[in-house]
Design a protein around this motif. Structure first.
Motif: not given
Length: 380
Positions: A265, A242, A263, A246
């Protein structure tokens, strides 16, 4: 087969012999010895399966008397009566012998070797083994129980001593099921050791009598520890993934097989001015509707995205123009979406705003050059 049933079968055999004797001539039944023996053999076979050897001999004697009488070779009523008498004596003796053997077998003490083997298996079992009553109190326990739970000098334990307080109610419910149905298996709960440490176990139990049952509990401490470490590793790798996503300049949205966003980002949040946490867990189509309010060429973009979602196909390089607004800048994004093996999708948004500006600047400069060339030609 029980003694009572064996007696019935043999008395039926004798009764059949008498009936054949009395009815053969008045009813003109076949009197061939082969026919009689064939029919009689069925009843004698049933008697033999009961294990009544003396009864079988008695039935054979009765059969012999019947055949002699029907063949006209009757040596006299005394001879027939004698044969029938010995047949009945054989039946009675066979029944009494069977009864005596059954009583003797039931009263015989268990084999010492069997007792030793059972004791070794019980005490040396690597799993916790408890002999429990209806309330779950331990009447007897093995070496593994003393090693894992503690209380090495005690052979009995109360339910509240070795079961986790939060699991006592559940164990009592399972015990009721055990004594009703005869067995339970695969029940996961927690024991408590003498040092007040939680011991996760998997329970299997079998009823031995209306008030006793044997319960085995497999210590799952190592399994639970491995699961905990695996969960920690998964969380760590998930965090790294993650974090890597990001840092990407492109917007990334992950969609699961159920069509929900799992999810998004930070780039997605920056492009559209929507908090990414408000998107996670929502259906992807609902998130799409929120994005469409910020896009100029909505109809064209919406058609392509819904086509990709509906048909489960990939789409690439679809341009969308994001209007400027609160917490967002005017942008030109290039959208691509790809299905993945587990049934989900990955959506990408690449910011091509700068590229579009360069293209526009290049077109403008090209037009200026062309205009200058035309002016030079006119001057010449």
């Amino acid at each position: 087969m029980g003694i009572g049933r064996g007696k019935v079968l043999l008395w039926v055999a004798l009764a059949a012999g008498f009936l054949l004797t009395l009815l053969a001539r008045p009813l003109e039944l076949p009197t061939s010895p082969g026919v009689l023996i064939g029919g009689y053999a069925v009843l004698v076979f049933l008697a033999a399966t009961a294990g009544w050897l003396w009864g079988l001999l008695g039935a054979g004697a009765a059969l012999g008397a019947t055949i002699l009488l029907l063949q006209g070779e009757n040596p006299g009523i005394p001879a027939i009566g004698g044969l029938m008498y010995f047949g009945v004596v054989g039946l009675v003796e066979g029944g009494m012998g069977m009864w005596r053997r059954r009583v003797k077998s039931a009263a015989r003490p268990p084999n010492k070797l069997d007792l030793v083997c059972n004791e070794v298996l019980f005490d040396d079992s690597p799993t916790i083994v408890h002999l429990v009553d209806e309330e779950g109190n331990v009447i007897r326990r093995n070496r593994a129980s003393r090693t894992i739970l503690g209380w090495p000098a005690r052979n009995t334990l109360h339910l509240s001593e070795y079961v986790h307080p939060e699991d006592i109610g559940r164990l009592r419910k399972e015990l009721r099921k055990l004594f009703d149905l005869g067995r339970i298996q695969g029940v996961e709960l927690r024991f408590i050791s003498e040092g007040q440490h939680s011991v996760p176990v998997e329970i299997h139990a079998r009823r031995l009598s209306p008030k006793r049952a044997v319960l085995t509990a497999l210590d799952r401490s190592e399994v639970m520890e491995l699961r905990r470490k695996l969960a920690e590793e998964e969380a760590r790798y998930r965090y790294l993934i993650e974090a890597a996503i990001d840092t990407m300049d492109s917007g990334v949205v992950l969609i699961d097989a159920g069509g929900k966003v799992i999810w998004a980002n930070k780039a997605v949040e920056r492009f559209f001015g929507i908090p990414r946490d408000s998107c996670i867990g929502l259906p992807a189509r609902k998130v799409l509707e929120r994005l469409l309010f910020r896009i100029d060429n909505r109809a064209e973009f919406e058609d392509m995205v819904r086509y990709a979602y509906g048909e489960g196909v990939a789409v690439e390089n679809v341009e969308c123009k994001v209007r400027p607004g609160l917490q967002r800048e005017e942008r030109v994004l290039q959208y691509s979406s790809y299905p993945i093996e587990n049934g989900g999708r990955i959506d990408y948004y690449v910011d091509i705003t700068q590229l579009k500006r360069l293209e526009a600047d290049l077109r403008r400069k090209t037009q200026d050059l062309e205009e200058m060339n035309r002016n030079l030609k006119e001057y010449d």
